[in-house]
Every structure is written in C-alpha cells, then in structure tokens.
Design a protein around this motif. Sequence first.
Motif, PDB file in Angstrom:
ATOM      1  N   VAL A 133      82.898  36.249   9.990  1.00 17.58           N
ATOM      2  CA  VAL A 133      84.110  35.649   9.891  1.00 17.58           C
ATOM      3  C   VAL A 133      84.367  35.030   8.621  1.00 17.58           C
ATOM      4  O   VAL A 133      85.227  34.578   8.137  1.00 17.58           O
ATOM      5  N   ASP A 134      83.342  35.114   7.789  1.00 24.11           N
ATOM      6  CA  ASP A 134      83.310  34.445   6.569  1.00 24.11           C
ATOM      7  C   ASP A 134      84.001  35.459   5.454  1.00 24.11           C
ATOM      8  O   ASP A 134      83.272  36.576   5.366  1.00 24.11           O
ATOM      9  N   PRO A 135      84.696  35.189   4.565  1.00 25.95           N
ATOM     10  CA  PRO A 135      85.112  35.993   3.585  1.00 25.95           C
ATOM     11  C   PRO A 135      84.058  36.314   2.395  1.00 25.95           C
ATOM     12  O   PRO A 135      83.364  35.267   2.240  1.00 25.95           O
ATOM     13  N   TYR A 136      83.984  37.654   1.973  1.00 29.47           N
ATOM     14  CA  TYR A 136      83.202  37.993   0.841  1.00 29.47           C
ATOM     15  C   TYR A 136      83.777  38.438  -0.153  1.00 29.47           C
ATOM     16  O   TYR A 136      84.127  39.939   0.068  1.00 29.47           O
ATOM     17  N   ASN A 137      84.276  37.925  -1.097  1.00 28.33           N
ATOM     18  CA  ASN A 137      85.082  38.451  -2.364  1.00 28.33           C
ATOM     19  C   ASN A 137      84.411  37.748  -3.670  1.00 28.33           C
ATOM     20  O   ASN A 137      84.741  37.341  -4.561  1.00 28.33           O
ATOM     21  N   PRO A 138      83.142  38.280  -3.737  1.00 29.87           N
ATOM     22  CA  PRO A 138      82.510  37.752  -5.160  1.00 29.87           C
ATOM     23  C   PRO A 138      83.027  38.578  -6.197  1.00 29.87           C
ATOM     24  O   PRO A 138      83.634  39.615  -6.204  1.00 29.87           O
ATOM     25  N   LEU A 139      82.517  38.119  -7.326  1.00 25.00           N
ATOM     26  CA  LEU A 139      82.863  38.755  -8.546  1.00 25.00           C
ATOM     27  C   LEU A 139      82.077  40.059  -8.694  1.00 25.00           C
ATOM     28  O   LEU A 139      82.409  41.020  -8.735  1.00 25.00           O
ATOM     29  N   PHE A 140      80.797  39.898  -8.163  1.00 21.72           N
ATOM     30  CA  PHE A 140      79.795  40.947  -7.936  1.00 21.72           C
ATOM     31  C   PHE A 140      78.950  41.066  -6.848  1.00 21.72           C
ATOM     32  O   PHE A 140      78.409  39.588  -6.736  1.00 21.72           O
ATOM     33  N   PRO A 141      78.849  41.647  -5.844  1.00 22.10           N
ATOM     34  CA  PRO A 141      78.052  41.644  -4.677  1.00 22.10           C
ATOM     35  C   PRO A 141      76.743  41.629  -4.889  1.00 22.10           C
ATOM     36  O   PRO A 141      76.056  42.064  -5.928  1.00 22.10           O
ATOM     37  N   PHE A 142      76.050  41.151  -3.959  1.00 19.17           N
ATOM     38  CA  PHE A 142      74.408  41.463  -3.782  1.00 19.17           C
ATOM     39  C   PHE A 142      74.217  43.034  -3.730  1.00 19.17           C
ATOM     40  O   PHE A 142      75.016  43.907  -3.343  1.00 19.17           O
ATOM     41  N   GLY A 143      73.145  43.378  -4.929  1.00 16.77           N
ATOM     42  CA  GLY A 143      73.001  44.655  -4.928  1.00 16.77           C
ATOM     43  C   GLY A 143      73.886  45.599  -5.883  1.00 16.77           C
ATOM     44  O   GLY A 143      73.321  46.690  -6.350  1.00 16.77           O
ATOM     45  N   ALA A 144      74.699  44.753  -6.575  1.00 14.34           N
ATOM     46  CA  ALA A 144      75.594  45.439  -7.759  1.00 14.34           C
ATOM     47  C   ALA A 144      74.579  45.819  -8.711  1.00 14.34           C
ATOM     48  O   ALA A 144      73.608  45.094  -9.120  1.00 14.34           O
ATOM     49  N   GLY A 145      75.142  46.930  -9.712  1.00 21.09           N
ATOM     50  CA  GLY A 145      74.315  47.364 -10.832  1.00 21.09           C
ATOM     51  C   GLY A 145      74.589  48.695 -10.966  1.00 21.09           C
ATOM     52  O   GLY A 145      74.640  49.727 -10.046  1.00 21.09           O
ATOM     53  N   LEU A 146      74.923  49.063 -12.200  1.00 19.70           N
ATOM     54  CA  LEU A 146      75.284  50.320 -12.423  1.00 19.70           C
ATOM     55  C   LEU A 146      74.305  50.995 -13.450  1.00 19.70           C
ATOM     56  O   LEU A 146      73.483  50.294 -14.257  1.00 19.70           O
ATOM     57  N   SER A 147      74.270  52.485 -13.550  1.00 19.96           N
ATOM     58  CA  SER A 147      73.175  53.059 -14.350  1.00 19.96           C
ATOM     59  C   SER A 147      74.034  53.740 -15.205  1.00 19.96           C
ATOM     60  O   SER A 147      75.432  53.883 -14.989  1.00 19.96           O
ATOM     61  N   TYR A 148      73.489  54.789 -16.190  1.00 20.22           N
ATOM     62  CA  TYR A 148      74.277  55.717 -17.102  1.00 20.22           C
ATOM     63  C   TYR A 148      74.312  57.150 -16.301  1.00 20.22           C
ATOM     64  O   TYR A 148      74.373  58.132 -17.043  1.00 20.22           O
ATOM     65  N   SER A 149      73.565  57.215 -15.005  1.00 14.93           N
ATOM     66  CA  SER A 149      73.465  58.314 -14.503  1.00 14.93           C
ATOM     67  C   SER A 149      74.364  58.186 -13.038  1.00 14.93           C
ATOM     68  O   SER A 149      74.124  57.108 -12.583  1.00 14.93           O
ATOM     69  N   LYS A 150      74.973  59.424 -12.829  1.00  6.64           N
ATOM     70  CA  LYS A 150      75.657  59.432 -11.345  1.00  6.64           C
ATOM     71  C   LYS A 150      74.504  59.747 -10.465  1.00  6.64           C
ATOM     72  O   LYS A 150      74.190  61.125 -10.468  1.00  6.64           O
ATOM     73  N   VAL A 151      74.332  58.923  -9.133  1.00 11.31           N
ATOM     74  CA  VAL A 151      73.405  59.240  -8.088  1.00 11.31           C
ATOM     75  C   VAL A 151      74.400  59.574  -6.979  1.00 11.31           C
ATOM     76  O   VAL A 151      75.004  58.694  -6.629  1.00 11.31           O
ATOM     77  N   GLU A 152      74.148  60.636  -6.247  1.00 15.51           N
ATOM     78  CA  GLU A 152      75.032  61.048  -5.219  1.00 15.51           C
ATOM     79  C   GLU A 152      74.138  61.070  -3.915  1.00 15.51           C
ATOM     80  O   GLU A 152      72.687  61.210  -3.949  1.00 15.51           O
ATOM     81  N   TYR A 153      74.717  60.384  -2.767  1.00 13.40           N
ATOM     82  CA  TYR A 153      73.932  60.055  -1.620  1.00 13.40           C
ATOM     83  C   TYR A 153      74.837  60.951  -0.435  1.00 13.40           C
ATOM     84  O   TYR A 153      76.138  61.042  -0.535  1.00 13.40           O
ATOM     85  N   ARG A 154      74.075  61.835   0.326  1.00 11.60           N
ATOM     86  CA  ARG A 154      74.540  62.633   1.293  1.00 11.60           C
ATOM     87  C   ARG A 154      73.537  62.440   2.456  1.00 11.60           C
ATOM     88  O   ARG A 154      72.228  62.425   2.279  1.00 11.60           O
ATOM     89  N   ASP A 155      74.056  63.050   3.601  1.00 13.99           N
ATOM     90  CA  ASP A 155      73.488  63.590   4.749  1.00 13.99           C
ATOM     91  C   ASP A 155      72.624  62.368   5.370  1.00 13.99           C
ATOM     92  O   ASP A 155      71.275  62.567   5.467  1.00 13.99           O
ATOM     93  N   LEU A 156      73.172  61.462   5.705  1.00 20.42           N
ATOM     94  CA  LEU A 156      72.562  59.980   6.148  1.00 20.42           C
ATOM     95  C   LEU A 156      72.416  60.542   7.620  1.00 20.42           C
ATOM     96  O   LEU A 156      73.314  60.681   8.487  1.00 20.42           O
ATOM     97  N   THR A 157      71.071  60.851   8.061  1.00 23.23           N
ATOM     98  CA  THR A 157      70.901  61.247   9.627  1.00 23.23           C
ATOM     99  C   THR A 157      69.705  60.404  10.315  1.00 23.23           C
ATOM    100  O   THR A 157      68.935  59.710   9.749  1.00 23.23           O
ATOM    101  N   LEU A 158      69.877  60.661  11.633  1.00 19.78           N
ATOM    102  CA  LEU A 158      68.831  59.530  12.531  1.00 19.78           C
ATOM    103  C   LEU A 158      67.983  60.724  13.247  1.00 19.78           C
ATOM    104  O   LEU A 158      68.753  61.823  13.605  1.00 19.78           O
TER     105      LEU A 158
END
Length: 800
Positions: free
Chosen positions: A632-657
């Motif tokens: 119920v709490d709004p979350y609109n920070p300037l930057f969220p927890f875990g934010a951070g950029l690199s100079y390479s693009k990393v792609e995520y795919r195939d999240l499976t259980l």
Amino acid sequence: MAGVDQILDTNTYGGRTPDATYPTRSSSSDSAEDALKNRHGRPPGPTIQIDTDMLELAGNMTLRELVGQMTQIQIGMLLDGRGRLDLTKVQYWIGEWGVGSFLDTPTKLDSVHGANYVDGSVLFPQQIGLAATFNTILAYEAGRITAKDTRAAGIPWVFAPILDVAVHKLWPRVYESFGEGKYATLKGKYAFALSFELTDPHLVSEMGSAIIKGMQGNYKKDRTRVAACMKHFIGYSASHNGQDKSSAWIPDNYLMDYFVPSFQAAVDAGVATAMETYIDVNGQPVVSSHFYLTELLRHRLGFQGMLVTDWQELDRLYTEHRTAPSLKDAAFQCLKQTSVDMVMVPESESFSVNAMALVQERKLDKQRLVESVAKILQLKKDLGLFEQPLSDPKLLPSVGSQQDIEAARNAARESITVLKNDKSVLPLVRSMKTNGRIVVTGPAANSIRALSGGWSIKWQGASDDSWYQGRGETILEGLKKEFGASTILHKPTVDFDGNPDGDANSKDFLKAIKGADTVILCLGEKPYAEIVGNIDSLDLPFGQLDLIRKVKAQIQGTSTRVVLVLVEGRPRGLQETAGMVDAIVMAYLPGPWGGHPVAEVLSGTVNPSGRLPMTYPSGPSDMTTNYYRSGVDPYNPLFPFGAGLSYSKVEYRDLTLGNPTLHIRRCGVSQKNEQECDEADDVELESKNDVTVEGSQSKPTSIVADVTVQNTGNRAVKETVFWYITQDYRSDVMPEAFLLKGFDKVSLAPGQTKKVQFTVTRAALAYHSRSLRKKIEAGSFTLTVNAMRPEVQSVKFTVV
C-alpha cells in the motif's frame, strides 16, 4: 521512579555458569573463497567456549578485580596534557582499579573501514560502498586486511562491523551500514519462542558475515586476526526522526523480520563480541532491557560471546533515558536485568564503585560478575594476550602494502554506481580530438578527506589532506592520469556548505566551461560521524545545487556534457537538478584510494558494476521508504534499490522453475519427534485446509529456479542478479512488495552466456505474525529476478 530496592526478582542473565562448548568451523584453507563457500548451508555457529582455567581465575578474583575487568576506560584518562603517558594516572586506573580494557586514540578499536587509526594502513570504501559491490569476497578481504593492520598496532579487538540496516535516510550513520537489504530465514527451538537458522541471507547478512570471517579467521590461533564486534544491537538505525541516538519505534514482528537477521547471521558466523545500542526501542532503553539483551540476544539468537555497552550508555539511564534516579540505580538495572559483560564507562570510576557497592549490599550476586569476567578473560586468552600482549613487529612491513592498496582500489571499482547515463555520454572518450577540455569543480574534486568520510584517522575525519601523508588519490588526480593533465582544468567554486570556495570566482568558472567537452561536478558531503552528522533536510546545500543550475544555464544550446559525481554517505536530495545533468555517478565514500577508480569508471577503463544498496529518495516524503515496503505504500524514488548501469547490455531470458509447487509439513502435533519438527523448519503452516503433508520423494520441499543471462555488449561486465520472493496474498500481516532473498554476482565476457540458479526453500517463505509466531501461509507466491530494474522477470509458484 524505581530505585534499586524497588526492582524485584528480575533474573540475572541466564543464571548459568558459562561453561558450554560451541561448535567450530574446521578448515585447512584460509582463502576468502573457502571461508565463504557453502554459504547456503548451516552456518558454523559461535566459536566461544569458557575454559576451566578461566572459570577458576574469574572465580578466585576479588570483588575489586572483577569490577575492574568489566570496566572500559578511554585512553585519554592515562595521558597528560601533551598526550604522553602519565604514570601517576596509570597507577590509579590500572594499579588501584585494575581496569581491564582501554579504548580510543591511540589504540582505537573502531576499525570500521580499515584500520583507520593505524598510521599507514589502507582504508577501504565505507560499508555502504562495500555493500554496493554485492561482492562478499571483497568484504572478506577488507576484513582480513583490517585485522592484519589493527594487529600490527597491538590491538586484538575491533568495534566492527555495523550490522544496523539503514532505514531513515537522514540518519548520519547510513554510510557505516550495509544498506537497507533485509531478510534472512531463521530456525530452532526454545521453550518460549522460535529461533533461527540462516539459509539465504540478504545483503546485510551476507556482507556482515563475510567481513566478520575476514576479520576473525581462526583468531584463536592466527595472530594476524582479531575479535570482531557486531553492533549496534538493536534497532539503532530506525530512529523515528532520523537523528542519531533518537528513539526507535519498531513493532516486534518487524524487529524480528527486518532487524534481527543480520545479527543472527553474525552469531552464526562465530562473531566473538557484541555491542548494544545507544537508544531506546519502543520506550525501553536497550542497555537495561532484559528482553533485548537476554531473551532476544542470548536465548533466541544464541549469542554467548562477550557483550559491551556503547560509549557512556550506562550513565544515560540516569542522565537521559531517566529510568534510574542515580548512577548506582543505573548500574543495578543494567547488571540485574541484562547480560552486559563490559561497561564502556569511559571516563570515571563510577561503575566500579557502584558495582562493588551493589554486591557488598547483597543487592547483586557476585556470581553475576564472575560470569561476565569469565567471558572477558576467555576472550583475552583466545586472542593470545596471556602469551604475548604486545604488537608483533613482523606485521609492520605489510601495513600499507601495494597489494592492500590494490585491494582497496578493487573494492572502490566495484562499488561505484552509475545511476544516470543519458544518450550514453559515459564513458567519456579518453583521447578527445576536438574541444577535448574537461573542466572539474566541486568541493569533492580535490579532497582525499572527502573521499574517506568520518572514522578516518580521526573520529570526525581528517582535518585536511595533509593527515594522509600522500597516501591516496583525489578524483582530480585520477582524472589527470586517465585523460592527461593538459586535458583537465580544475576550477574551485563552492565548498561543502555551498559557500564560495576561498577566492573562487564564479564568473571565471562559468567562462572556463564555455566550449568545454565535459563539466564534471564533484559534489556531496564533508566528513562527519555520529551525532555531529545530524541534519534536518536531505537536500544538498543550496550553493551546491545552485552550481548545477548555473552550469546548466551557461551551457544551454551547446554540446557540453555535464557529469555529476556524488561523494556522500547518504542519499542527498538533488531537487530538480537531477534532470539538468547528463550522467550521475554515485561514488559513496570510496576511501582515500577511491579517486582513481572514479576516474576509471568515467573514462571506461572500468566497466561499472555497483548497484544501489539502498533506496535513493526523491523528496522529503519518502526518506523512510524502503524497497521491502508493504504494497500500500507508494514507491517512487529518484533511484530504486538495486539501481545501477554498466556500459554493456545484459539480457535476461528463460526464467524457469524446476517444479511449480513446494510442499510443507505442518510443524507441531502431527510430528512424532523433535527432529522431524526441525526438518519442517520449525514454522507454523496455515491455510484454509490446514492438513499435514507427509514428506516424500514425490513431493518436493524446495524449488530450483534458473535464469539465463547474456552479455550482448563488447565489454566484459560483472552483473548482479537479484532474487526476490513475494507472497501474493497473506491473511494476517500484509506481504511485502518485494523481499530480497539472494543475489549472485557473475562475470561475463563479451557475448558470454551463463545460467544462474537459485533455490527456493521452505524456510525462505517464513515470516513473523503479529503474535510473533514464525509461520508460512500456504498459497501463491511470485519469484522475481531483478525487481525494480529494466530486466525484471517473474514466475509464479504455489505452496501447499
């Protein structure tokens, strides 16, 4: 107000003779990798035991000797006005009172980001920066080097690490914490409550455990290691107004789920000592609390090491907390109601006098003192002080070694976090052909003391850079190495308070940036520690923010780029100026060797891999909003927890259980024996159809998840994969929006693909209800990879 005679029948801590033997980790290797491996298994537990000779020694001590061992005095009480040893004072404090330990300069114990009071030692990034690396190996190495350098000065015990989780962003000790990451899973059985087993520790737990293992190693045999001290137990970081030493209001179930786990992790890592906190929690001063320091710390967490108070905290029961009408009553409250073993007085004989009187008046059992002193003596024995109480000259040549400097640089390199990078202005071109001038300004640009922050050489940080004696590099020096001195133009503008910097002429600076390729603004905070760092607003001073506005106005319509580098211990407010710059780089407090790594990230020599270990608020309304908030709490920070950029693009795919369903047996009446209950993680299973599910090979009690990550860029990158679990619906206590349960940092060469795995266990789903029962409620859950990041992926599973 209750006096000594009015406090009735409060049990002394445990009422036991401290003679238990605890399990220890056996390891033939001392490497960081070996020390940290098997992190998802059962931690080793405490390594403290009280030997028979120490029990006999404590039992044979006089009353005066006992209170002396429990007394800690600051070293200034032994010195004259010129800082030299005063033998008359030595005779008084040691000869007459038998004081057992001393703290403060020149033998300061607070080695909080390196041996910060040892001349020539290498200082690391402050803990908030170390947390941003999400790399436990770096934390282990920082702990190992800190221990070695502290031992070289003859000090075998340090007041570190801080395991408080950052809650209020105003709090001046945010930079000493490992951020706001929370949650660990807990287990065990006691007569009155459930206790805990760490399975998948969160950020604070993992980093704290790693640095403790680095500091302590096999400290009973290895004289390059020290005894660590987990602090501050407990709730210190949750002051309701963000001010240091203010009251904390924490519901008990939140305390158990969010504040206890990092300390449990430290206990399970074998931490030798603990320090209680300055504050009161829910109106009860911790230093006199039977619940917090005996029931919770000793019984639930299982800590059996030595417990020390914080600075003058005992006196505060009388002078500030006002729960005791005299210092004598304060001593009685603490000793009768808690498990405190040593009192940091630190400038009088009041505790010794009052503790002796309480025993002589038969208001306190002498055995209470014997129990504490036995632990103190055992610690001294374990640290080898009975064999060799002096420093080892053989360690001195290694202090400040090039190898240690490189370790500090590596930690800084992995901590630096790029938060904004519009149009990929970073990395800057290293050999600019036209309009290649880079103009650098700001109070943090040419300051080693600013990079280091508080607790660096001096309590409030070094007065100026001369204290570092050339040991370190500023951001300006690093930029000159990366881009060439002729490319860099340094122009002072404002100081940390936003005032004109000496004779700096703003018109001269604004003229200099015309035609520049890049303007680098190095802004942030001047050094501070504890209560001195209290502020009323998170916003950077007006003069610093106005500098950004003036630069923006001056370069309007040009191709000049503006890069903002933040050197700060907590997330300072940027107001609307965040939108006026092309790139924002969070350097935290990277230490004296952090200047060149900052420049390496700007130039592209280093591909940034730091991630925010805390939420960066957008304004005053969300200074206490953290990522694990309720839905119920709004979350609109300037930057969220875990934010951070690199100079390479990393792609995520195939999240499976591996399977979509996790089965749990109910713990309690249906189990035949205690072992079977323990195997069920000692939690209460609740659902609309609350039935017993018998464990079998066909009904899995864990789920293996995997996700594929690929570096599609042309630079090698270190990528942090975050794993969160959310309970979709919960009938009693609202579920968190996200809850970090694990992280992995993987190295990827250009084009490389890796599969990263995470195991969801039953224990990872438990929480504390309002009744403080630890339980799991059956139903649907969501496993999310990289929540609050662009690469987010999620998948559902069910608990039955």
